[in-house]
Design an enzyme around this catalytic site. Structure first.
Site, PDB file in Angstrom:
ATOM      1  N   ASP A 109       6.318   1.291  -4.062  1.00  0.00           N
ATOM      2  CA  ASP A 109       6.855   2.127  -2.990  1.00  0.00           C
ATOM      3  C   ASP A 109       5.854   3.179  -2.538  1.00  0.00           C
ATOM      4  O   ASP A 109       5.645   3.371  -1.354  1.00  0.00           O
ATOM      5  CB  ASP A 109       8.193   2.775  -3.401  1.00  0.00           C
ATOM      6  N   VAL A 111       1.990   5.244  -3.588  1.00  0.00           N
ATOM      7  CA  VAL A 111       0.842   5.574  -4.427  1.00  0.00           C
ATOM      8  C   VAL A 111       0.613   7.072  -4.263  1.00  0.00           C
ATOM      9  O   VAL A 111       0.343   7.551  -3.161  1.00  0.00           O
ATOM     10  CB  VAL A 111      -0.413   4.779  -4.029  1.00  0.00           C
ATOM     11  N   ASP A 112       0.771   7.765  -5.378  1.00  0.00           N
ATOM     12  CA  ASP A 112       0.632   9.225  -5.367  1.00  0.00           C
ATOM     13  C   ASP A 112      -0.687   9.576  -6.064  1.00  0.00           C
ATOM     14  O   ASP A 112      -1.748   9.533  -5.451  1.00  0.00           O
ATOM     15  CB  ASP A 112       1.864   9.813  -6.085  1.00  0.00           C
TER      16      ASP A 112
END
Ligand code: PRP
Length: 183
Positions: A109, A111-112
């Site tokens: 969902d 990519v941090d």
């Protein structure tokens, strides 16, 4: 400026803004599906959704990939219980599907920091897939821990706290059909 939404799914939480509407998401997911189909002209393709955040994205995306494929899921967790992922990622559910010789598309969902994807790529590469690529609906472009490129990106995301379309805050809001920024 903050708004108090009338959407009961938001449980009265104030949201700064709706970042991506249902329509925008649907259009982009459809286009991503076509991109993915074109990128894999042959071979076996496995869409591997990372739970829980990607459950909705994976379900929508695979419906727009007009080629044969298989779907499985993977659950990963960090040893630390922090809000920031520790990087000590381990598999809590291991896909039953054999990855060897397949094109594996990891569906994420968001990519941090990139820690989760980095560790998963390292783990899954040991299983000798024919190829291993990442498809992320949202990419904040702050992932200094991710060496592997994100091959397919839905949207560049702002560095705000995002919820909806699978993304949660304390397990709430995953079912919200758009993506909003929490105030
Ligand atoms: C969130 C999100 C990504 C990951 C991204 O998952 O779904 O998997 O964090 O963060 P990173 O790039 O800094 O590693 P989370 O651990 O909250 O689990 P969830 O998918 O069950 O919500």
């Amino acid at each position: 400026m903050t708004i108090v939404p009338v959407d009961p799914r938001l449980m009265g939480r104030e949201v700064k803004r709706i970042v991506f509407t249902e329509r925008q998401i649907a259009d982009r997911v459809e286009a991503l599906g076509s991109e993915i189909a074109a990128a894999y002209p042959d071979g076996e393709l496995l869409a591997l959704g990372l739970l829980k955040g990607s459950f909705m994205f994976t379900a929508d995306l695979v419906r727009h990939i007009p080629r044969p494929l298989q779907v499985d899921f993977i659950v990963a967790g960090s040893y630390g219980a922090d809000t920031v992922s520790s990087g000590n990622v381990r598999l809590l559910y291991d896909p039953e599907t054999n990855l060897e010789g397949k094109h594996v598309l990891l569906v994420e969902d968001i990519v941090d920091s990139g820690r989760t994807m980095q560790k998963l790529v390292e783990l899954l590469e040991l299983r000798r897939p024919r190829s291993l690529q990442i498809c992320a609906l949202l990419h904040k472009h702050i992932a200094e821990h991710l060496e592997h490129p994100v091959r397919f990106v839905g949207f560049d995301a702002p560095t705000e706290f995002l919820v909806g379309y699978g993304l949660d805050h304390a397990e709430n809001f995953r079912h919200v059909p758009y993506i909003a920024s929490l105030a």
